[in-house]
Design a protein around this motif. Structure first.
Motif, mmCIF file in Angstrom:
data_model
loop_
_atom_site.group_PDB
_atom_site.id
_atom_site.type_symbol
_atom_site.label_atom_id
_atom_site.label_comp_id
_atom_site.label_asym_id
_atom_site.label_seq_id
_atom_site.Cartn_x
_atom_site.Cartn_y
_atom_site.Cartn_z
ATOM 1 N N PHE A 1 -7.007 24.128 12.154
ATOM 2 C CA PHE A 1 -8.189 24.843 11.687
ATOM 3 C C PHE A 1 -8.566 25.885 12.735
ATOM 4 C CE2 PHE A 1 -9.857 20.731 13.427
ATOM 5 C CZ PHE A 1 -10.549 21.210 14.535
ATOM 6 N N VAL A 2 -9.631 26.624 12.452
ATOM 7 C CA VAL A 2 -10.132 27.658 13.355
ATOM 8 C C VAL A 2 -11.569 27.331 13.724
ATOM 9 C CG1 VAL A 2 -10.676 30.114 13.603
ATOM 10 C CG2 VAL A 2 -8.634 29.413 12.337
ATOM 11 N N THR B 1 -7.089 28.601 5.347
ATOM 12 C CA THR B 1 -7.230 27.859 6.604
ATOM 13 C C THR B 1 -8.709 27.566 6.839
ATOM 14 O OG1 THR B 1 -5.316 28.997 7.542
ATOM 15 C CG2 THR B 1 -6.810 27.904 9.089
ATOM 16 N N ALA B 2 -9.029 26.319 7.174
ATOM 17 C CA ALA B 2 -10.418 25.947 7.404
ATOM 18 C C ALA B 2 -10.975 26.680 8.621
ATOM 19 C CB ALA B 2 -10.527 24.441 7.617
ATOM 20 N N VAL B 3 -12.146 27.295 8.458
ATOM 21 C CA VAL B 3 -12.844 27.975 9.546
ATOM 22 C C VAL B 3 -14.195 27.282 9.740
ATOM 23 C CG1 VAL B 3 -13.882 30.127 10.358
ATOM 24 C CG2 VAL B 3 -11.723 30.183 9.076
ATOM 25 N N HIS B 4 -14.418 26.736 10.928
ATOM 26 C CA HIS B 4 -15.654 26.029 11.227
ATOM 27 C C HIS B 4 -16.523 26.876 12.146
ATOM 28 C CE1 HIS B 4 -14.073 22.366 9.405
ATOM 29 N NE2 HIS B 4 -12.957 22.558 10.095
ATOM 30 N N LYS B 5 -17.680 27.320 11.639
ATOM 31 C CA LYS B 5 -18.606 28.101 12.444
ATOM 32 C C LYS B 5 -19.421 27.168 13.339
ATOM 33 C CE LYS B 5 -19.051 32.118 9.419
ATOM 34 N NZ LYS B 5 -18.390 32.997 10.397
ATOM 35 N N ILE B 6 -19.504 27.523 14.624
ATOM 36 C CA ILE B 6 -20.198 26.713 15.606
ATOM 37 C C ILE B 6 -21.324 27.533 16.231
ATOM 38 C CG2 ILE B 6 -19.967 25.361 17.722
ATOM 39 C CD1 ILE B 6 -18.329 24.244 15.395
ATOM 40 N N ASP B 7 -22.543 26.984 16.203
ATOM 41 C CA ASP B 7 -23.678 27.638 16.861
ATOM 42 C C ASP B 7 -23.577 27.371 18.358
ATOM 43 O OD1 ASP B 7 -26.043 28.634 17.806
ATOM 44 O OD2 ASP B 7 -27.338 27.313 16.626
ATOM 45 N N SER B 8 -23.108 28.381 19.100
ATOM 46 C CA SER B 8 -22.879 28.172 20.521
ATOM 47 C C SER B 8 -24.036 28.652 21.395
ATOM 48 C CB SER B 8 -21.583 28.869 20.958
ATOM 49 O OG SER B 8 -21.675 30.271 20.768
ATOM 50 N N ALA B 9 -25.181 28.947 20.774
ATOM 51 C CA ALA B 9 -26.370 29.308 21.554
ATOM 52 C C ALA B 9 -27.047 28.063 22.128
ATOM 53 C CB ALA B 9 -27.351 30.094 20.687
ATOM 54 N N LYS B 10 -26.663 26.896 21.656
ATOM 55 C CA LYS B 10 -27.259 25.638 22.120
ATOM 56 C C LYS B 10 -26.686 25.249 23.482
ATOM 57 C CE LYS B 10 -27.708 23.969 17.349
ATOM 58 N NZ LYS B 10 -27.278 22.911 16.380
ATOM 59 N N GLY B 11 -27.189 24.143 24.022
ATOM 60 C CA GLY B 11 -26.684 23.634 25.282
ATOM 61 C C GLY B 11 -25.246 23.179 25.163
ATOM 62 N N VAL B 12 -24.566 23.066 26.295
ATOM 63 C CA VAL B 12 -23.141 22.745 26.318
ATOM 64 C C VAL B 12 -22.852 21.434 25.591
ATOM 65 C CG1 VAL B 12 -21.202 22.130 27.805
ATOM 66 C CG2 VAL B 12 -22.658 24.065 28.406
ATOM 67 N N GLU B 13 -23.595 20.384 25.892
ATOM 68 C CA GLU B 13 -23.331 19.087 25.282
ATOM 69 C C GLU B 13 -23.675 19.062 23.805
ATOM 70 O OE1 GLU B 13 -21.660 16.626 26.390
ATOM 71 O OE2 GLU B 13 -21.387 17.385 28.425
ATOM 72 N N GLN B 14 -24.702 19.818 23.414
ATOM 73 C CA GLN B 14 -25.038 19.916 21.994
ATOM 74 C C GLN B 14 -23.919 20.593 21.218
ATOM 75 O OE1 GLN B 14 -28.978 21.865 22.685
ATOM 76 N NE2 GLN B 14 -29.725 20.386 21.185
ATOM 77 N N VAL B 15 -23.391 21.650 21.799
ATOM 78 C CA VAL B 15 -22.277 22.342 21.147
ATOM 79 C C VAL B 15 -21.064 21.419 21.067
ATOM 80 C CG1 VAL B 15 -20.682 24.299 21.286
ATOM 81 C CG2 VAL B 15 -23.097 24.614 21.881
ATOM 82 N N TYR B 16 -20.791 20.726 22.155
ATOM 83 C CA TYR B 16 -19.636 19.819 22.171
ATOM 84 C C TYR B 16 -19.756 18.763 21.076
ATOM 85 C CZ TYR B 16 -16.238 16.350 23.620
ATOM 86 O OH TYR B 16 -15.195 15.459 23.629
#
Length: 233
Positions: free
Chosen positions: A155-156, A210-225
């Protein structure tokens, strides 16, 4: 610029336009033709990790590599920087493109990724890769398909973050990184490049199924993880 620039292993995608570069390309083509082929890889599983500069791609890939069994992080940018540090005319050209916030030749990037994958496989028999910062254009993807089409794209990941947040992150990083591309002028060029070339590739993956997963990366590192790791479970 019209034409297919992916056929030559060192075609430059964007016009550089000097006689010395043409001479260099011809020499490098001859050298490449004389080199032995790289060892073959088994079919590998790949996750492409995309997003604007400063979106946290590298940070999250490092965490995934540390915390998940069997996954190896390969940064396209880091591999290219290693190539330029090796010196020579080609390294100098790559260095100039990176410093200007522009894309380097796709076939060179793919060759660097292939070498990284082979090195990881020979060391630990790794066949699962997080590829960070690639592909950034249709030309990148064509070069991948030409050389690496046997591998499976799982995936992406598409890391999204407001531009001003990313600018702040990069300027802060630039205080200690020593990277020539961590300055405001080049950062703005990199954002423009991302908007013009990278975002359309996301639509390409969607069109290909192909699956594309959008990730909100403005959050804290552990929240994003936490939002990313669930996709691997």
């Amino acid at each position: 610029m019209p034409g297919d620039y992916t056929r030559c292993p060192f075609s430059y995608g964007m016009f550089i336009g000097t006689a010395s570069v043409v001479t260099l390309l011809k020499r490098r083509q001859k050298e490449l033709a004389q080199q032995p082929s790289l060892p073959s890889l088994p079919i590998c599983e790949v996750v492409f990790v995309l997003g604007g500069p400063g979106a946290g791609k590298g940070t999250q890939c490092q965490l995934l590599e540390e915390r998940l069994t069997g996954w190896v992080h390969l940064s396209a940018g880091d591999l290219l920087r290693a190539e330029r540090k090796a010196g020579g005319e080609l390294g100098d050209l790559i260095n100039a493109k990176i410093a200007a916030g522009e894309l380097v030749p796709s076939s060179i990037t793919v060759k660097c990724l292939e070498r990284g994958m082979i090195a990881a496989f020979e060391k630990d028999k790794t066949t699962k890769f997080l590829i960070d910062g690639f592909p950034r254009s249709h030309e990148n993807m064509q070069a991948w398909d030409d050389a690496m089409n046997d591998h499976t794209i799982k995936f992406v990941l598409d890391f999204e973050c407001p531009e001003e947040v990313l600018v702040g992150r990069l300027l802060e990083r630039g205080k200690d990184s020593g990277r020539s591309d961590d300055n405001i002028e080049v950062i703005r060029k990199r954002f423009k490049t991302h908007q013009e070339s990278c975002i359309p590739i996301i639509q390409y993956f969607k069109d290909q199924g192909t699956a594309v997963h959008k990730i909100d990366s403005a959050k804290g590192v552990e929240q994003v993880y936490a939002s990313v790791v669930t996709l691997f479970q």
